[in-house]
Structure formats: C-alpha cells, structure tokens
Design an enzyme around this catalytic site. Structure first.
Site, PDB file in Angstrom:
ATOM      1  N   GLY A  24     -10.638  12.582 -60.834  1.00 41.38           N
ATOM      2  CA  GLY A  24     -11.319  13.682 -60.148  1.00 41.38           C
ATOM      3  C   GLY A  24     -12.758  13.801 -60.582  1.00 41.38           C
ATOM      4  N   ASN A  25     -13.389  14.913 -60.248  1.00 40.44           N
ATOM      5  CA  ASN A  25     -14.757  15.156 -60.701  1.00 40.44           C
ATOM      6  C   ASN A  25     -14.913  16.630 -61.046  1.00 40.44           C
ATOM      7  OD1 ASN A  25     -15.774  16.633 -58.277  1.00 40.44           O
ATOM      8  ND2 ASN A  25     -15.250  14.688 -57.289  1.00 40.44           N
ATOM      9  N   ARG A  26     -16.087  17.021 -61.509  1.00 42.84           N
ATOM     10  CA  ARG A  26     -16.264  18.368 -62.077  1.00 42.84           C
ATOM     11  C   ARG A  26     -16.565  19.442 -61.035  1.00 42.84           C
ATOM     12  NH1 ARG A  26     -16.556  18.098 -67.492  1.00 42.84           N
ATOM     13  NH2 ARG A  26     -17.132  16.098 -68.415  1.00 42.84           N
TER      14      ARG A  26
END
Ligand code: CTP
Length: 427
Positions: free
Chosen positions: A228-230
């Site tokens: 995923g990412n932030r």
C-alpha cells in the site's frame, strides 16, 4: 433538481416495525406527482395493511409473483420503473439482493430492473453492525446501488442505537438526487450547465456531476498482506464534501474508511484495478473528475491463495504495471468534462508536475511536495500548487485540506467558465 412529477417509482416494503413509515413515503411521493407501485413482502403485511398503500397509490398492491392481473409482474414493474426504492430494507432482503436469491416478487423486481435502486436499511443495531450485513451492503454499493444509512434512535422493543430507518426527508432527498443522475433527467448540455450555474452562484457546481477518487489503493500479496501507500484519503474526502457543499451531485470512489455525508454516493474499492473499473464505468456521465487517489503503479502478478509462511523462505514478488486511470481518462475526455489530477512529488516538484499535466492531458494538476513538513499524506493540512493548462498557476500555502479543496474547485469553476466562453471550431 429533478422532481418526482411523472416518475414511475416502485416502493418495496419489507417486514419490520419501520414498515409503517413507508406509508408516509408513499403519500409524499404521490403528492409530489409520482406514480407509485407498492411491492410488499409477505412479512411486511404483519406490520401494515395492503389497503392503506392501495388507497394512497390508487393502485392495488403487488405482493405475489403469480398474479391474476399480470402473468409476469416482476419484469413489467422492473422495466417500467424510473427508480426502485426499498424502505425499510431488512437484513434478509439485503442478503437476497446481494446474492441474487430471487425468492419473492420484490427480489425478482430488483433483479429484473435496470433502473437505479435506493435501499434504506432498518434493523436492530446488532444486526446492522453484523459483518455479513455490512459485507452485503458493500457488494451492493460496489454495483451502484444507493444506500441511505439508518440513523440512531429508538428501535423495536424500546432499545436505542443505530438502525432506525432514515428520516423521510433523507430518503426522498436521496431518491430525488439519484433520479436526477439518470440519463432521462440529464438533457442539458454540460457547457450550458456550467455557464448557467456559474452565473447563478459564483463558485457553484450546482447540478454538475462530480466524480472524486480518494485514498491509497492496496494490492494484495496473500489473504492477510498487501502493498500500500501512505495516502489517508483525507484530501479526496474534503474535495467530495466541498463539491457537495457547492451543489454538485457527488460520487466518491474511495479506499478510506472515513464517514461521508449521506448525500454523497460513496463506492468502496481496494485495488487499482477495482478503482479503474469503478471510475471508468462512471466517467462518461461526469462533468468533473478529480483523481485525488494515490493509485498503485505496480501490483503483484500472483496473489497467494494462502498466507505465506516464514518457513517457506523470503518471498520474491513479480510485479506488473497497473493501468494509469488518469491518463486513460485524459485520452478519451468528452467535450465539456474537466479533468483534475494530483501529483505527490519529493524532488523536481514543478518540473515533474508540468510534465504530468501535459502527458496525462489534464486540465488542472494539483501538486504537493510530500517531503515538506505538514504536507500531504496522513496530515490534516496540505500545501499545493495548482497548475492549469489554461490559466495562471496558483500556490495555496499550508492550510487545512477543506480550504485546499475549495481552492481546487475554484480553479475548476474558472477553467469551466473559460472553456464555455471559447466558441468551438466551426461556430
Ligand atoms: N494515477 C492514476 N492511475 C495510476 C497512477 C496514478 O490515475 N495507475 C493518477 C493519480 O490519481 C494522480 C496522478 O495520476 O492524480 C499522478 O499520480 P502520481 O503517483 O503522482 O504519478 P504517477 O503517474 O504514478 O508517476 P510517478 O509515480 O512516476 O511519479
């Protein structure tokens, strides 16, 4: 906004103590000029009588698949409807609809119709919060069914909690909004609407369809892990709320678990592919699309069916590129549509953004330097530069995400007015 005048509405009534509230809905719809066909489930008749509905709607109530008035009522009712509204919807109805289990007239009508569907759940708090009910609702929402969530209040047996049928104002407001989205109601040209709405209310997006994406996509590795990412989704959600505030009909495609206003059509997705499908199936009807989501650029080629175990050694993942949704939208943008992209950069911020603006053929590109303090991912604040293909760039200094959303939508309004006032070639 579309009125109910002349609209054909199937009102489905399920068995629950809130069934009596469907009487008020029926009366209000009839008073507003709608043709209402009431379809009752067998158990709803334990709570309210057929005679009340047939007196209000001036039509006998439908409740059986096998009817002497009509050999196949489910197809006729489903095909003729402009809208199917189910209030109250029980856990059983929601489950049957989500799985395609057509066991009575109402579930048959739901499967046989191509009209938009609004369902209004009402049940005890424990049932409402049960994962199976929530999962079924997510499935329906993903398929484009509109859900008017229940409210907190007194429930059957004197209990208090969430699960009470939404107010008739909320239900009818959503029904009206959904009807106005259907092609029959959208007869005005996009650019005419932009000019008209801007003339009436500066900064307004009244009556325009705005599609917003939010949050970071998650690409599964195995049943418990993902890449995923932030991105928190806060900026995209702020954009959706601000667009709603300005009178737009808003669809929000999001990976974030953030509460939204009831009038926003929220579609929950997880992966880049799901976001792509959800956006592409709705993009043609949109006047404005804002791609605020942080979409994964790569996804694992194989997703393990079972949890990867340490004892099997360090895994090596082969990745494949995902589809660039924004670039796909830019390459087939309909006339009059305004496309907004976002760019999260950590170096060569302006150069990279300028390149994305051109390469992805967008009208506006909002860029933030996510390496700067308080900016972008996970924060409640943001600092952006708004680059535009047609107008002056604008810098928005560090502020809350709702104010950034307002600045972005101001740029959308200016771009649309500028585009609408330029005569197209051949005129
Ligand atoms: N975007 C998209 N589909 C993708 C990747 C990105 O629609 N598969 C959109 C984002 O929603 C955003 C814009 O493209 O509006 C720019 O995203 P960004 O991650 O900044 O840029 P990329 O095009 O992915 O390029 P890079 O990661 O190399 O900077």
């Amino acid at each position: 906004m579309t009125t109910f005048q002349g609209q054909r509405i199937v009102l489905g009534v399920c068995g629950g103590v809130a069934a009596y509230k469907a009487i008020e809905l029926c009366r209000k719809l009839v008073d507003a000029g709608a043709f209402v066909s009431v379809v009752m489930t067998r158990s709803s008749k334990e709570f309210v009588g057929e005679a009340t509905f047939s007196a209000l709607s001036s039509e006998p109530v439908w409740s059986s698949l096998f009817h002497e008035r009509d050999a196949i009522p489910h197809t006729r009712l489903g095909q003729a409807a402009d809208l199917v509204l189910v209030a109250p919807a029980t856990a059983r109805l929601i489950s049957a609809y989500a799985t395609g289990y057509s066991h009575d007239l109402l579930t048959n009508v739901l499967l046989a119709t191509r009209a938009p569907v609004v369902i209004c759940p009402a049940m005890h708090t424990e049932m409402w919060e049960h994962p199976s009910v929530q999962d079924n609702l997510s499935v329906l929402a993903r398929r484009g069914v509109h859900v008017v969530e229940p409210e907190e209040g007194r429930l059957a047996g004197g209990d208090v909690g969430s699960g009470r049928l939404a107010s008739s104002e909320s239900i009818l407001g959503e029904a009206q909004r959904v009807l106005s989205l259907s092609p029959k109601s959208n007869t005005t040209d996009n650019s005419d609407r932009a000019v008209q709405s801007e003339r009436e209310h500066p900064g307004s997006l009244e009556g325009l369809q705005v599609l917003v994406t939010a949050g970071g996509t998650r690409e599964p590795i195995d049943p418990v892990r993902y890449i995923g990412n932030r991105s928190s989704g806060k900026q995209g959600h702020a954009l959706a709320e601000e667009a709603l505030h300005r009178g737009a009909l808003v669809t929000l495609i999001t990976t974030a678990q953030i509460a939204t206003s009831a009038a926003i059509t929220a579609v929950s997705v997880e992966t880049a592919q799901q976001m792509h499908d959800a956006v592409m199936s709705r993009s043609e009807a949109a006047d404005v699309i804002v791609m605020a989501a942080a979409v994964a650029d790569f996804a694992p080629t194989q997703v393990a069916a079972e949890k990867l175990k340490k004892r099997d050694g360090t895994p090596v993942f082969e990745m494949h590129p995902t589809v660039d949704i924004l670039a796909a939208l830019g390459s087939c943008k309909p006339k009059g549509q305004t496309l907004v992209g976002f760019a999260a950069e950590t170096n060569n911020v302006r150069e990279n953004a300028q390149r994305k603006l051109q390469e992805k053929q967008v009208d506006i590109l909002v860029v933030n330097d996510v390496a700067a303090p308080g900016v972008g991912f996970e924060f409640d604040t943001n600092e952006v530069a708004i680059l535009s293909a047609a107008a002056q760039d604008r810098v928005v200094p560090l502020t809350d995400k709702r104010s950034v959303a307002a600045a972005v939508l101001d740029a959308v309004v200016s771009t649309r007015s500028a585009q609408a006032s330029v005569p197209s070639s051949g005129e």
